[in-house]
Design an enzyme around this catalytic site. Structure first.
Site, PDB file in Angstrom:
ATOM      1  N   GLU A   1     -32.070 -51.893  19.399  1.00 49.80           N
ATOM      2  CA  GLU A   1     -30.788 -50.630  18.944  1.00 49.80           C
ATOM      3  C   GLU A   1     -30.164 -52.291  18.599  1.00 49.80           C
ATOM      4  OE1 GLU A   1     -27.978 -47.332  21.005  1.00 49.80           O
ATOM      5  OE2 GLU A   1     -28.680 -49.162  22.223  1.00 49.80           O
TER       6      GLU A   1
ATOM      7  N   GLU B   1     -33.652 -52.369  22.992  1.00 47.16           N
ATOM      8  CA  GLU B   1     -34.568 -53.012  22.139  1.00 47.16           C
ATOM      9  C   GLU B   1     -34.666 -53.193  20.360  1.00 47.16           C
ATOM     10  OE1 GLU B   1     -37.082 -51.760  24.483  1.00 47.16           O
ATOM     11  OE2 GLU B   1     -35.805 -52.369  25.946  1.00 47.16           O
TER      12      GLU B   1
ATOM     13  N   ARG C   1     -29.731 -45.495  10.796  1.00 46.02           N
ATOM     14  CA  ARG C   1     -29.877 -44.326  11.191  1.00 46.02           C
ATOM     15  C   ARG C   1     -30.623 -43.970  10.548  1.00 46.02           C
ATOM     16  NH1 ARG C   1     -28.690 -43.444  16.297  1.00 46.02           N
ATOM     17  NH2 ARG C   1     -26.780 -43.061  16.745  1.00 46.02           N
TER      18      ARG C   1
END
Length: 181
Positions: A140, A138, A63
């Site tokens: 991730e 793409e 994240r």
């Protein structure tokens, strides 16, 4: 709006891929004025995927805002503002975990940051999981692992899991389904 507060103007400050940032010009009953930040988000859905043995599938992913990996329930943005949350939750379940379910049940709806953002996340419980194939975007990179409810609670109360939708979902799931036994 209430009688004490009214919006007299709104200007778009930034439009991104997942949100829009506005400056709202507010007027109050006493005659004062202020500018408030407002963030619009089209909404999202999330899912608590429960394996037959009771363990819950979780995803670990990087994240950017926190500059680290987090452990969360699978979730994602609605494809369009009027997309049903249940449809989105099922799609995200398969995309992120490689499982699908014919049994999605609504658990809770939450608002992430009511002071300045309208994001709404509908959360579902998925049972009867069947193996499918993970279909990541793409950009991730997701690791999937199963945990017991006790392991997850230890991570919540130990500060390892900080994601609000995940905390709310895990504790709501336990309260609704496991405390009844």
């Amino acid at each position: 709006m209430s009688e004490e507060v009214r919006r007299v103007g709104r200007e778009l400050v930034y439009k991104g891929a997942i949100l829009e940032v506005y400056k709202d010009h507010m007027e109050f009953a006493n005659g004062n004025h202020a500018d408030w930040d407002y963030i619009h988000h089209d909404g999202a859905a999330a899912v608590v995927p429960v394996l037959p043995d009771g363990r819950i599938l979780m995803v670990s992913q990087y994240r950017n805002a926190l500059e680290r990996h987090t452990l969360e329930i699978p979730a994602g943005k609605l494809d369009r503002p009027d997309e049903p949350g249940k449809l989105c939750a099922g799609r995200e379940l398969e995309e992120e975990t490689g499982y699908r379910s014919d049994s999605l049940e609504w658990l809770i709806t939450l608002r992430t940051t009511v002071a300045f953002c309208d994001e709404k996340i509908e959360i579902y419980v998925a049972r009867n999981l069947a193996a499918a194939s993970q279909q990541l975007d793409e950009d991730e990179y997701v690791d999937v692992k199963a945990y017991t409810i006790e392991e997850l609670k230890e991570m919540i109360f130990g500060g390892t899991i900080e994601d609000s939708k995940t905390i709310a979902a895990i504790l709501a799931y336990e309260s609704k389904y496991l405390k009844q036994k």
